[in-house]
Design an enzyme around this catalytic site. Sequence first.
Site, short mmCIF file in Angstrom:
data_model
loop_
_atom_site.label_atom_id
_atom_site.label_comp_id
_atom_site.label_asym_id
_atom_site.label_seq_id
_atom_site.Cartn_x
_atom_site.Cartn_y
_atom_site.Cartn_z
N GLU A 1 0.81 -1.21 0.00
CA GLU A 1 0.00 0.00 0.00
C GLU A 1 0.85 1.27 0.00
O GLU A 1 0.84 2.05 0.97
CB GLU A 1 -0.95 0.00 1.21
CG GLU A 1 -1.94 -1.14 1.15
CD GLU A 1 -2.88 -1.21 2.36
OE1 GLU A 1 -2.76 -0.38 3.27
OE2 GLU A 1 -3.74 -2.12 2.39
N GLU B 1 -4.77 -8.89 1.00
CA GLU B 1 -5.41 -8.52 2.26
C GLU B 1 -6.91 -8.37 2.04
O GLU B 1 -7.34 -7.76 1.06
CB GLU B 1 -4.89 -7.18 2.80
CG GLU B 1 -3.52 -7.22 3.38
CD GLU B 1 -3.07 -5.88 3.96
OE1 GLU B 1 -3.91 -5.06 4.35
OE2 GLU B 1 -1.85 -5.67 4.01
O1 IFM Z 1 -3.58 -3.01 9.26
C1 IFM Z 1 -3.64 -2.54 7.95
C2 IFM Z 1 -2.44 -3.07 7.16
O2 IFM Z 1 -1.24 -2.70 7.75
C3 IFM Z 1 -2.47 -2.49 5.77
N1 IFM Z 1 -3.74 -2.70 5.14
C4 IFM Z 1 -4.94 -2.38 5.88
C5 IFM Z 1 -4.89 -3.01 7.26
C6 IFM Z 1 -6.17 -2.66 8.03
O3 IFM Z 1 -6.30 -1.29 8.17
#
Ligand code: IFM
Length: 448
Positions: free
Chosen positions: A163, A353
């Site tokens: 990200e 994710e």
């Molecule tokens: O915890 C975060 C992660 O570090 C990056 N993506 C989103 C998750 C939830 O906010």
Amino acid sequence: MKFPDHFIWGTSTSSYQIEGAVNEDGRGSSVWDEACRYQSIVQDGRSGDPACDHYHRWAEDIGIMKEIGVQAYRMSISWPRILPDGTSKINQKGLDFYLRLVEELVKNGVTPYITLFHWDFPYALYRKGGMLNDESPDWFAEYAGIVTEKLSTLVSHWITLNEPQCYIDLGHRIGFHAPGLTLPMNEVLRAAHNMLLAHGKMVMAMRAAAKQPLKIGIAPACMVVCPENEKDTALARNETFRVKAGTTFNNTWWLDPVFLGSYPEDGLRAYEKDLPPIGADDMKIIHQPIDFLGQNIYHGTVVRKSADGRAEYVAPKAGGEMTDMGWNVVPQSLYWGPKFFYERYRKPIIISENGMANLDWVSADGKVHDPQRIEFMRRYIRENLRAIQDGVDVRGYFYWSLLDNFEWERGYTKRFGLVYVDYETQQRPIKDSGRWYHDLIVSNGEIL
Ligand code: IFM
């Protein structure tokens, strides 16, 4: 309802969010250590120390992974554990920690997926200008080469950046995240350009250092705009890929250079007066051949065509489903996200994710009952299967997160885990959702 035989079921974490032990075995400081200590950006005033104390409890955590039955584990490396000053002097103890962890994962039949950068940027390099220093891509490359050299005998799946929009935009424009800067747009875009160059240079360094052929990807935050009805599909696709001025929170400014070798035209127009210097070879450096796109998708927005043909965003219904982060539950984002991005970039996709924060607690029976999370996963994963059935090449799903952990500016107030963490005792009961995920994995999706 079954997933393809080769489909990978995993979970994700990141170093600063779970490891703790921030002052142990020669680890240097990161911008997050400093921000937690000196800037009041974390809601509950806490830091990533001790988090889940994973640095000491990693063997127990692998045991938990085995109990849940995950086939893969996406983890990140703490750069300042490897290079306390960011460059040059290697901290052998840091490298050895990750080697032991990876060896044990492999021994237990859990495939490691390594993310090299999940925001814990070395503070020493921040003091040298951080992402605004045009040498920063080379710092990333050096670090990536060292880790690859050490771990690539055992690890074949790698992600360069997690990200990057968050690290750059939340960290350098809005100041919600470390390093807590609120820079003008021209500097934000310069930092973003350096981040993209860092990705390209990391890939080159990794390929050069690799002990076996590697599968390399990148894992951006994917902003997905879903159509309200099929007839709104083209509109939703356009909105998903549109660059809006004033923010770098978008998809194509980051991914077009990586996968297509150029910045998107609408972005060049939107950012026209703030563009960074772009060197003649920069796009060649950024546009390295890579193997997959990791998608981090949690929510989405919905759009329909207004009477005069414009995109009209559909307001979520009053009192509609929402997670503890205040994020709308939009399961179809796990259909449209993979579909739109696969059509545009034609690369295999891994859901790197997906997950939800929930108000979990331990019940009187000693268990953690989290039916909402099970329902969330069921709905989202079903949509993902629908994408696969429609021909999208999705290779795996990684639930965020294995453990409850340090949720950045929200501290320990948000629980995303399949496993509950009591931060005082460090006990880790598996939640009902973790048990459900086990059954899902065993049936390869059939229980959906
Ligand atoms: O915890 C975060 C992660 O570090 C990056 N993506 C989103 C998750 C939830 O906010």
